[in-house]
Motif scaffolding. Structure first.
Motif, short mmCIF file in Angstrom:
data_model
loop_
_atom_site.label_atom_id
_atom_site.label_comp_id
_atom_site.label_asym_id
_atom_site.label_seq_id
_atom_site.Cartn_x
_atom_site.Cartn_y
_atom_site.Cartn_z
N ALA A 122 -8.34 2.26 5.09
CA ALA A 122 -9.57 2.58 3.86
C ALA A 122 -9.55 4.47 5.01
N GLN B 48 -9.72 -3.51 3.20
CA GLN B 48 -9.39 -2.76 2.32
C GLN B 48 -10.41 -1.19 2.99
N GLN B 49 -11.69 -1.62 3.75
CA GLN B 49 -12.06 -0.96 4.37
C GLN B 49 -12.05 -0.03 5.88
N GLY C 280 0.65 -1.34 0.27
CA GLY C 280 -0.30 0.11 -0.25
C GLY C 280 1.11 0.88 0.25
N LEU D 44 -5.18 -8.65 0.75
CA LEU D 44 -5.16 -6.82 0.74
C LEU D 44 -6.93 -6.41 -0.59
N THR D 45 -7.24 -7.47 -1.07
CA THR D 45 -8.26 -8.20 -1.93
C THR D 45 -9.36 -8.10 -0.88
N THR E 293 -4.24 3.85 0.87
CA THR E 293 -4.74 2.84 -0.69
C THR E 293 -3.67 1.56 -0.78
N LEU E 294 -4.37 0.33 -0.96
CA LEU E 294 -3.69 -1.04 -0.86
C LEU E 294 -3.24 -1.06 -2.72
#
Length: 329
Positions: free
Chosen positions: A292, A288-289, A131, A282-283, A297-298
């Protein structure tokens, strides 16, 4: 900076590109289905609570849950990430030790130091990018400045009376760039990480610090520090109204990045397995939330993509060090 560190950075970049060609995909020699069979260690070369640490712990939790084994996050801060990175380089290449590296350890340090206790190319094998995050220009609320321009004016009126701190290349380079571009006379105080520098900025021991967004936002919201600029090319959605640092350092733009590496010689099947685990983490929408919220930003990638990226970044950061007028230690 003299020409030698820049030439060294170029050589490192070229070596990285060559290494990638040599490490082209090959048939798996053995199955990695049973891996891992015991706890895995993620080495973090910065303090607990740092952006690197936050990312490592969220990643480790997801990976550990996926494989049914504990992931131990080990913090070894100091020397701009050099202590922990050197330790990771010496770890057994058995697939149970990984480094959560940054733009400091694997790009900037090649130009910030004349001699490193590790070789960012020869001692490590790329696993995946993780990231990136911008840094924030922060001042103690007692400083009579609510903009970067006003801070510059205030610092000029107080030569040698104000201090700024740093604990990584992401906090060091913008500080030097600000001072050099505006011909300021300020005292630089180095720390083992960004967190101790932030603590002293809150306490008033130093007046200015650049901290990653994940570290900075809670202090800004609590009113303990004031944000004057971000190091990204434009405003960040988490800090609306805070302008880019290019308003006081023309054309300045810098984002810290994070990546996973393994000690050189780690078996290929293990590297592939960990790459898949990291990319799955990471997906994951929940990951991600969570990241964030901290401003990350991953950026998952293949090992080859990380190798090429780091090679280019080594040259980019060498130019940034040179432009900031930093003399290698």
């Amino acid at each position: 900076m003299n020409a030698s560190p820049l030439r060294r950075s170029l050589c490192l970049a070229a070596a990285a590109a060559g290494l990638l060609v040599a490490a082209a995909p090959a048939a798996l020699a053995q199955s990695a289905a049973a891996y891992p069979q015991r706890p895995v260690t993620f080495m973090v070369p910065f303090p607990a609570g740092s952006a690197t640490d936050q990312l490592a712990r969220v990643l480790g939790e997801h990976v550990g849950r996926a494989v049914g084994q504990a992931v131990i996050v080990e913090n070894r801060p100091g020397a701009n990430g050099g202590i922990g990175t050197a330790a990771a380089a010496k770890a057994p290449a058995d697939g149970y030790s990984f480094l959560i590296a940054t733009s400091t350890t694997h790009a900037a340090n090649a130009s910030l130091y004349r001699k490193l206790p590790y070789d960012p190319i020869k001692d490590f094998t790329p696993v995946s990018r993780l990231g990136e995050i911008p840094f924030v220009m922060l001042v103690n609320p007692q400083v009579p400045a609510d903009s970067a321009q006003k801070f510059v004016a205030h610092a000029r009126s107080q030569p040698e009376k104000l201090a700024w701190g740093s604990g990584s290349s992401g906090s060091l380079i913008p500080g030097h760039a600000l001072v050099a571009a505006n011909k300021l006379q300020m005292v630089h105080v180095p720390y083992k990480g960004v967190q101790p520098a932030v603590t002293d900025a809150i306490g008033g021991q130093i007046q200015l610090v650049f901290a990653d967004l994940a570290t900075a936002v809670p202090q800004i919201k609590a009113g303990k520090l004031r944000a004057l600029a971000v190091t990204s090319a434009s405003e960040h959605s988490m800090l609306p109204g805070v302008p880019p640092m290019s308003t006081v350092v023309p054309a300045f733009e810098m984002t810290a990045w994070f990546a996973m590496y393994a000690p050189a010689g780690t078996p290929e099947p293990v590297l592939r397995r960990m790459n898949l685990l990291v990319r799955a983490a990471l997906t994951d929408p929940a990951v991600q939330q969570k990241m964030a919220v901290s401003g990350f930003t991953l950026t998952p990638s293949t090992p080859a993509e990380l190798g090429l990226f780091a090679a280019k970044e080594t040259v980019k950061w060498a130019k940034a060090v040179n432009s900031a007028g930093i003399t290698p230690e």
